[in-house]
Design a protein around this motif. Structure first.
Motif, PDB file in Angstrom:
ATOM      1  N   SER A   3      35.084 -49.925 -33.270  1.00  0.00           N
ATOM      2  CA  SER A   3      36.133 -49.127 -33.910  1.00  0.00           C
ATOM      3  C   SER A   3      35.937 -47.630 -33.689  1.00  0.00           C
ATOM      4  O   SER A   3      36.890 -46.911 -33.367  1.00  0.00           O
ATOM      5  N   ARG A   4      34.707 -47.156 -33.839  1.00  0.00           N
ATOM      6  CA  ARG A   4      34.455 -45.719 -33.694  1.00  0.00           C
ATOM      7  C   ARG A   4      34.714 -45.255 -32.260  1.00  0.00           C
ATOM      8  O   ARG A   4      35.297 -44.188 -32.038  1.00  0.00           O
ATOM      9  N   LYS A   5      34.301 -46.062 -31.287  1.00  0.00           N
ATOM     10  CA  LYS A   5      34.523 -45.697 -29.887  1.00  0.00           C
ATOM     11  C   LYS A   5      36.014 -45.701 -29.567  1.00  0.00           C
ATOM     12  O   LYS A   5      36.513 -44.833 -28.841  1.00  0.00           O
ATOM     13  N   ARG A   6      36.742 -46.690 -30.109  1.00  0.00           N
ATOM     14  CA  ARG A   6      38.183 -46.749 -29.888  1.00  0.00           C
ATOM     15  C   ARG A   6      38.870 -45.517 -30.478  1.00  0.00           C
ATOM     16  O   ARG A   6      39.769 -44.942 -29.872  1.00  0.00           O
ATOM     17  N   GLN A   7      38.454 -45.109 -31.669  1.00  0.00           N
ATOM     18  CA  GLN A   7      39.033 -43.923 -32.286  1.00  0.00           C
ATOM     19  C   GLN A   7      38.765 -42.684 -31.440  1.00  0.00           C
ATOM     20  O   GLN A   7      39.630 -41.807 -31.305  1.00  0.00           O
ATOM     21  N   TRP A   8      37.562 -42.618 -30.851  1.00  0.00           N
ATOM     22  CA  TRP A   8      37.226 -41.459 -30.014  1.00  0.00           C
ATOM     23  C   TRP A   8      38.133 -41.400 -28.801  1.00  0.00           C
ATOM     24  O   TRP A   8      38.637 -40.341 -28.441  1.00  0.00           O
ATOM     25  N   TRP A   9      38.334 -42.558 -28.149  1.00  0.00           N
ATOM     26  CA  TRP A   9      39.190 -42.590 -26.964  1.00  0.00           C
ATOM     27  C   TRP A   9      40.640 -42.264 -27.318  1.00  0.00           C
ATOM     28  O   TRP A   9      41.322 -41.532 -26.596  1.00  0.00           O
ATOM     29  N   LEU A  10      41.128 -42.791 -28.430  1.00  0.00           N
ATOM     30  CA  LEU A  10      42.499 -42.509 -28.842  1.00  0.00           C
ATOM     31  C   LEU A  10      42.672 -41.032 -29.196  1.00  0.00           C
ATOM     32  O   LEU A  10      43.688 -40.414 -28.855  1.00  0.00           O
ATOM     33  N   GLY A  11      41.685 -40.459 -29.877  1.00  0.00           N
ATOM     34  CA  GLY A  11      41.747 -39.042 -30.196  1.00  0.00           C
ATOM     35  C   GLY A  11      41.740 -38.170 -28.955  1.00  0.00           C
ATOM     36  O   GLY A  11      42.491 -37.186 -28.858  1.00  0.00           O
ATOM     37  N   SER A  12      40.895 -38.527 -27.992  1.00  0.00           N
ATOM     38  CA  SER A  12      40.855 -37.776 -26.730  1.00  0.00           C
ATOM     39  C   SER A  12      42.189 -37.876 -25.988  1.00  0.00           C
ATOM     40  O   SER A  12      42.669 -36.893 -25.418  1.00  0.00           O
ATOM     41  N   ALA A  13      42.783 -39.079 -26.021  1.00  0.00           N
ATOM     42  CA  ALA A  13      44.087 -39.243 -25.371  1.00  0.00           C
ATOM     43  C   ALA A  13      45.149 -38.389 -26.046  1.00  0.00           C
ATOM     44  O   ALA A  13      46.023 -37.809 -25.372  1.00  0.00           O
ATOM     45  N   GLY A  14      45.076 -38.282 -27.365  1.00  0.00           N
ATOM     46  CA  GLY A  14      46.028 -37.431 -28.082  1.00  0.00           C
ATOM     47  C   GLY A  14      45.884 -35.964 -27.711  1.00  0.00           C
ATOM     48  O   GLY A  14      46.876 -35.259 -27.514  1.00  0.00           O
ATOM     49  N   LEU A  15      44.634 -35.499 -27.590  1.00  0.00           N
ATOM     50  CA  LEU A  15      44.410 -34.106 -27.205  1.00  0.00           C
ATOM     51  C   LEU A  15      44.873 -33.838 -25.774  1.00  0.00           C
ATOM     52  O   LEU A  15      45.458 -32.790 -25.484  1.00  0.00           O
ATOM     53  N   LEU A  16      44.615 -34.793 -24.877  1.00  0.00           N
ATOM     54  CA  LEU A  16      45.079 -34.636 -23.495  1.00  0.00           C
ATOM     55  C   LEU A  16      46.600 -34.617 -23.426  1.00  0.00           C
ATOM     56  O   LEU A  16      47.188 -33.856 -22.638  1.00  0.00           O
ATOM     57  N   SER A  17      47.247 -35.418 -24.268  1.00  0.00           N
ATOM     58  CA  SER A  17      48.714 -35.414 -24.315  1.00  0.00           C
ATOM     59  C   SER A  17      49.234 -34.067 -24.807  1.00  0.00           C
ATOM     60  O   SER A  17      50.238 -33.546 -24.299  1.00  0.00           O
ATOM     61  N   LEU A  18      48.544 -33.497 -25.790  1.00  0.00           N
ATOM     62  CA  LEU A  18      48.934 -32.177 -26.288  1.00  0.00           C
ATOM     63  C   LEU A  18      48.786 -31.115 -25.206  1.00  0.00           C
ATOM     64  O   LEU A  18      49.657 -30.247 -25.032  1.00  0.00           O
ATOM     65  N   LEU A  19      47.682 -31.186 -24.455  1.00  0.00           N
ATOM     66  CA  LEU A  19      47.452 -30.248 -23.363  1.00  0.00           C
ATOM     67  C   LEU A  19      48.524 -30.390 -22.278  1.00  0.00           C
ATOM     68  O   LEU A  19      49.023 -29.389 -21.737  1.00  0.00           O
ATOM     69  N   LEU A  20      48.877 -31.628 -21.983  1.00  0.00           N
ATOM     70  CA  LEU A  20      49.920 -31.874 -20.982  1.00  0.00           C
ATOM     71  C   LEU A  20      51.265 -31.336 -21.445  1.00  0.00           C
ATOM     72  O   LEU A  20      52.016 -30.738 -20.656  1.00  0.00           O
ATOM     73  N   ALA A  21      51.588 -31.534 -22.720  1.00  0.00           N
ATOM     74  CA  ALA A  21      52.843 -31.011 -23.261  1.00  0.00           C
ATOM     75  C   ALA A  21      52.874 -29.487 -23.196  1.00  0.00           C
ATOM     76  O   ALA A  21      53.919 -28.879 -22.910  1.00  0.00           O
ATOM     77  N   TRP A  22      51.731 -28.858 -23.459  1.00  0.00           N
ATOM     78  CA  TRP A  22      51.635 -27.394 -23.367  1.00  0.00           C
ATOM     79  C   TRP A  22      51.908 -26.944 -21.928  1.00  0.00           C
ATOM     80  O   TRP A  22      52.697 -26.023 -21.693  1.00  0.00           O
ATOM     81  N   TRP A  23      51.256 -27.602 -20.983  1.00  0.00           N
ATOM     82  CA  TRP A  23      51.446 -27.225 -19.575  1.00  0.00           C
ATOM     83  C   TRP A  23      52.896 -27.437 -19.127  1.00  0.00           C
ATOM     84  O   TRP A  23      53.489 -26.570 -18.478  1.00  0.00           O
ATOM     85  N   LEU A  24      53.480 -28.549 -19.512  1.00  0.00           N
ATOM     86  CA  LEU A  24      54.866 -28.823 -19.141  1.00  0.00           C
ATOM     87  C   LEU A  24      55.823 -27.833 -19.793  1.00  0.00           C
ATOM     88  O   LEU A  24      56.797 -27.383 -19.168  1.00  0.00           O
ATOM     89  N   GLY A  25      55.537 -27.478 -21.059  1.00  0.00           N
ATOM     90  CA  GLY A  25      56.389 -26.518 -21.743  1.00  0.00           C
ATOM     91  C   GLY A  25      56.411 -25.170 -21.050  1.00  0.00           C
ATOM     92  O   GLY A  25      57.473 -24.551 -20.882  1.00  0.00           O
TER      93      GLY A  25
END
Length: 252
Positions: A3-25
């Motif tokens: 569970s903890r590892k899954r949460q880490w990967w999901l959190g990292s994916a969320g941050l990468l998505s935010l970074l991608l949205a910033w770049w696209l914006g």
């Protein structure tokens, strides 16, 4: 996957998505504008790495963190005793709840002109505004903690002829600490939001002052770097508060 590892990967994916949205914006909204390139992730992180080697940055961070800590301590010194008093008296709670609900719904930033006129510029109005912002979650959560105490513990304390001080120290305070820490976590979030505009009140150091300085120098990539740094520091403070709360709850 644990569970903890899954949460880490999901959190990292969320941050990468935010970074991608910033770049696209920046790419879409600022297409064809030279100024937009200064707000891009590439320029921002390049400026951030440069600032990390600057002593001026750490001085401003230290000043801001000091204001947060001192204001939070003042809010605790006022909020916890007040919450204990209100939580222990239904009449006092009925008398103070309307006034407190009214005051806490007023944005601390709306007091800025009044506080500056009364106290002038500098650290004093900042501490007042930050403490005003932080005290309400602590008061309300302390009251909730007192109300949530198991009456049987209080009855046991009375049956053992414990003094008021012993009851407070052995029963009430340990029972409300979890609620107080919840209030502290909420207060830290509010403090971090209110801090930056408060540090634009004519002070010469702090994260808010540094943002104004980057704006005046037209150093927009540094400005964005400061925005990112404020987010990172706020995330770290919240994680620290969550860790304290989890440790206490686990110990309880």
């Amino acid at each position: 996957m644990p569970s903890r590892k899954r949460q880490w990967w999901l959190g990292s994916a969320g941050l990468l998505s935010l970074l991608l949205a910033w770049w696209l914006g920046v790419e879409v909204l600022g297409s064809g504008q030279a100024l937009a390139a200064r707000f891009s992730p590439q320029a921002t992180f390049a400026s951030l790495f440069e600032l990390l080697g600057s002593a001026q940055l750490y001085e401003n961070v230290w000043v801001s963190l000091k204001r947060i800590v001192i204001s939070l301590l003042m809010a605790l010194l006022m909020g916890v005793p007040l919450g204990l008093l209100i939580g222990g008296s239904r009449n006092l709670e009925a008398a103070t709840t309307p006034a407190f609900q009214f005051l806490r719904m007023i944005s601390p930033l709306s007091w800025m002109p009044v506080v500056v006129m009364l106290m002038g510029v500098g650290d004093q109005p900042i501490y007042f505004l930050l403490t005003f912002a932080a005290v309400w979650p602590i008061v309300l959560n302390t009251v909730a903690g007192v109300r949530a105490l198991d009456p049987r513990w209080l009855q046991l304390s009375r049956s053992l002829s414990a003094t008021r001080w012993e009851t407070l120290r052995r029963v009430i305070l340990p029972g409300v600490v979890g609620h107080v820490l919840t209030g502290v976590r909420l207060s830290i979030g509010i403090l971090w939001i209110v801090l930056v505009p408060c540090e634009m009140l004519g002070v010469s150091a702090g994260l808010g002052y540094f943002i104004l300085d980057t704006r005046d120098r037209l150093a927009y990539s540094e400005l964005m770097a400061m925005v990112v740094l404020i987010g990172v520091l706020g995330f770290a403070l919240d994680a620290f508060a969550r860790g304290l709360h989890r440790r206490w709850a686990h110990a309880g």
